[in-house]
Enzyme design. Structure first.
Site, PDB file in Angstrom:
ATOM      1  N   GLU A 215       4.970 -57.506   8.578  1.00 50.07           N
ATOM      2  CA  GLU A 215       5.671 -58.454   9.044  1.00 50.07           C
ATOM      3  C   GLU A 215       6.850 -59.001   8.256  1.00 50.07           C
ATOM      4  OE1 GLU A 215       3.233 -60.550   6.127  1.00 50.07           O
ATOM      5  OE2 GLU A 215       3.367 -58.752   6.932  1.00 50.07           O
TER       6      GLU A 215
ATOM      7  N   CYS B 205      -2.166 -57.578   3.413  1.00 51.56           N
ATOM      8  CA  CYS B 205      -2.225 -57.952   1.847  1.00 51.56           C
ATOM      9  C   CYS B 205      -3.322 -58.757   1.500  1.00 51.56           C
ATOM     10  CB  CYS B 205      -0.932 -58.655   2.075  1.00 51.56           C
ATOM     11  SG  CYS B 205      -0.336 -58.603  -0.178  1.00 51.56           S
TER      12      CYS B 205
ATOM     13  N   HIS C 295       3.077 -55.310   3.884  1.00 54.79           N
ATOM     14  CA  HIS C 295       3.354 -56.418   4.930  1.00 54.79           C
ATOM     15  C   HIS C 295       4.163 -55.925   5.902  1.00 54.79           C
ATOM     16  CE1 HIS C 295       2.214 -60.251   2.625  1.00 54.79           C
ATOM     17  NE2 HIS C 295       2.311 -59.518   1.813  1.00 54.79           N
TER      18      HIS C 295
END
Length: 255
Positions: A205, A117, A203
């Site tokens: 994660e 990002c 993202h």
């Protein structure tokens, strides 16, 4: 008989933001979120040369609040630049320093670079691409990314679904990188150069819990109006391919 144990991959996580309260309490920082993701990726890869517990050695560097502290490139194998609420194109000292450090890593060392990002945008900026506010607006929660031929090869799937939380973008692919994918809102969704860099705009994660806290906070503070809130919160719990991306990152580091 002595079996040689491979040295762990030494990954320096450059934390560019502090998570919101609930996420911070659970994971301490974004470094904790990425450690979990990459260890899960290592378990899923199930390769003899990468033990999920002993094969990854992490260090965390809070480059936003401690901008004078950066890892010595001779002591690491890779840097991972996290997301951030800040503008990647801002002319502020700590962001300028991060761009300079990333450019130096890419041009003067063999250390590999992963960008996520804001981190993806910092890599774009370090490679002299234009970065700025996306006229198409926000991309948030789980969205589809259409993959290029190289993206399909690296991720091992035809498309990926990934959490997004951005209204900034890299406007075009810099010279010397391969395109990984695009979406209707954002043309540059990932960049790759073998043994050098691997970035994604999304993202991998994030999970439903982290995304929900961000969407709720941005709604409460007026960043998302009611309509945007309903649209984004409705996609926060969709299945996503964070684990697929994690495995691709690790394969890149093992190239």
């Amino acid at each position: 008989m002595n079996l040689k144990v491979p040295r762990p991959l030494r990954i320096a996580i450059l934390e560019c933001d502090t998570p919101l309260p609930e996420t911070k309490k659970k994971y301490q920082g974004y470094g904790g979120v990425f450690e979990l993701l990459l260890r899960a990726g290592a378990r899923a890869l199930n390769r003899p040369d990468l033990d999920p517990d002993t094969g990854l050695e992490f260090s965390r560097w809070q480059v936003e609040s401690e901008p004078d502290k950066y890892p010595d490139p001779s002591t690491i194998d890779a840097i991972l630049i996290t997301g951030s609420k800040h503008d990647s194109f801002a002319d502020t000292p700590w962001i300028n320093k991060l761009v300079d450090y990333t450019a130096k890593i890419l041009t003067e060392t063999k250390v590999r670079v992963i960008g996520v990002c804001f981190g993806h945008q910092i890599v774009g900026r370090a490679l002299k691409a234009e970065v700025g506010r996306n006229p198409a607006g926000w991309e948030a929660a789980v969205n589809d990314v259409q993959l290029s031929a190289k993206g399909k090869e690296l991720f091992g799937v035809d498309k990926i679904r990934i959490h997004q939380m951005h209204r900034d973008c890299v406007f075009y692919y810099p010279e010397g990188v391969e395109e990984l994918g695009s979406s209707p809102v954002c043309k540059v969704q990932g960049m790759y150069s073998p043994k050098r860099l691997f970035t994604v705009q999304g993202h991998p994660e994030f999970n439903q819990e982290i995304m929900t806290e961000i969407i709720n906070t941005r709604h409460a503070t007026g960043i998302f109006d009611d309509k945007a809130f309903q649209e984004h919160i409705g996609k926060a719990g969709l299945p996503h391919d964070g684990l697929v991306v994690s495995q691709a990152f690790l394969k890149f580091l093992l190239e």
